[in-house]
Design an enzyme around this catalytic site. Sequence first.
Site, PDB file in Angstrom:
ATOM      1  CG  HIS A 165      20.027   0.498 -46.247  1.00  0.00           C
ATOM      2  ND1 HIS A 165      20.121   1.560 -45.452  1.00  0.00           N
ATOM      3  CD2 HIS A 165      18.363   0.231 -46.342  1.00  0.00           C
ATOM      4  CE1 HIS A 165      18.918   2.031 -45.056  1.00  0.00           C
ATOM      5  NE2 HIS A 165      17.999   1.356 -45.258  1.00  0.00           N
TER       6      HIS A 165
ATOM      7  CG  ASP B 183      13.825   5.435 -46.591  1.00  0.00           C
ATOM      8  OD1 ASP B 183      13.212   4.562 -47.497  1.00  0.00           O
ATOM      9  OD2 ASP B 183      14.419   4.691 -45.567  1.00  0.00           O
TER      10      ASP B 183
HETATM   11  C1  OKP Z   1      14.997  -0.247 -45.913  1.00  0.00           C
HETATM   12  B1  OKP Z   1      14.863   0.928 -46.313  1.00  0.00           B
HETATM   13  C2  OKP Z   1      12.921  -2.828 -37.556  1.00  0.00           C
HETATM   14  C3  OKP Z   1      14.292  -3.277 -38.093  1.00  0.00           C
HETATM   15  C4  OKP Z   1      14.591  -2.707 -39.650  1.00  0.00           C
HETATM   16  C5  OKP Z   1      15.924  -3.280 -41.682  1.00  0.00           C
HETATM   17  C6  OKP Z   1      15.373  -1.873 -42.083  1.00  0.00           C
HETATM   18  C7  OKP Z   1      15.445  -1.611 -43.600  1.00  0.00           C
HETATM   19  C8  OKP Z   1      14.866  -0.514 -44.214  1.00  0.00           C
HETATM   20  N1  OKP Z   1      12.879  -3.265 -36.369  1.00  0.00           N
HETATM   21  N2  OKP Z   1      15.522  -3.309 -40.393  1.00  0.00           N
HETATM   22  O1  OKP Z   1      15.713   2.065 -46.168  1.00  0.00           O
HETATM   23  O2  OKP Z   1      13.319   1.236 -46.148  1.00  0.00           O
HETATM   24 ZN    ZN Z   2      13.752   3.006 -44.928  1.00  0.00          ZN
END
Ligand code: OKP
Ligand code: ZN
Length: 344
Positions: free
Chosen positions: A160, A196
């Site tokens: 990200h 992912d």
């Molecule tokens: C990071 B990676 C869930 C909200 C999720 C952030 C997710 C980050 C994922 N209610 N917010 O891609 O695994």
């Molecule tokens: Zn993820």
Amino acid sequence: MLTFYSADSRLRQARTELHDGTLVAPFECPERVDLVLKQLRLSGLGEIRAPSAYGLAPVLAVHDKDYVTFLANCWEAWLAAGHEGEAIPNIWPARRMRGDHIPHAISGQLGYYALAAETSISAGTFEAAMASKDVALGAVEYTLQTGEPSFGLCRPPGHHAAYDQFGGYCFFNNAAIAAQRALESGKRRVAILDVDFHHGNGTQQIFYRRDDVLFISLHGDPEVTFPYYLGYADEGGEGKGEGFNINYPLPHGTSVATWMATLEQALAKIQAAGCELLIVSLGVDIFENDPISAFTFTSEDFTNLGQRLAQAGLPSVFLMEGGYAVDEIGVNVSNVLHGFEQGV
Ligand code: OKP
Ligand code: ZN
């Protein structure tokens, strides 16, 4: 398969994540790497090695210098400002405000450099991010030198993280840093395949106008899941990068059969583009019981995924991204890597 791992990934010990309106213990926790490591040892995947320190040059090859300085100084500045909790942004240069100005105060800088608010910055975050990119660089260097596959047990994750933004638990884009290193060592085109559950918006952004990195992502449809504002099927790259960014957004609950059929399309694109190295952004949050995701992989399905990736026949580097079902994270990662070794 050789694994790269750094004990310094434990230096990120954030206590808070803004989740559904409350501050909770972060899903992206240090136990994740401990449990993967434990399972890799138990299953006898191979040697586990600590990476060298590669410094900031490979980071600055894909990230903004002032962003890196911000990350290095953020926690001290937050403390100096007298704040009590961890550093969490709560204001952004949103539409109709100044997007070109970086304010003096750390609270203003946080919003400028953040793309989301779930990821707090605290003591050790920068140091862990440095270790994480070293893990990725150790893995890619090894594969470049030997042609043998490798696994970088990166933490924090990276996909990200954009040119000058953190968020989604990510600070430095480990996969982008590794891909750039591979190009500098002479590879002419690198594929980054992001499996992912979440779209790798940062990786997409970094290479969006380039044809030397083919970025392909299978992920939950951003209409209904993080990161919401990128990852749609019509994002195909720009300029000479046109055709070198491919998104496969998939609905919640997508069957493994459909997911694997989509992977076939992705692998065909990688073959057709003549990629000389495969970097897999390996999130195992496509697991059926992942607490924040919505795909349906069983632990056995991860073995098949690894086997199929081996059949692409490319020098391959796996880099850890997400996966939050901590009880099964070790088995799921280990299954992909053992599957790959069986499939070769
Ligand atoms: C990071 B990676 C869930 C909200 C999720 C952030 C997710 C980050 C994922 N209610 N917010 O891609 O695994
Ligand atoms: Zn993820």
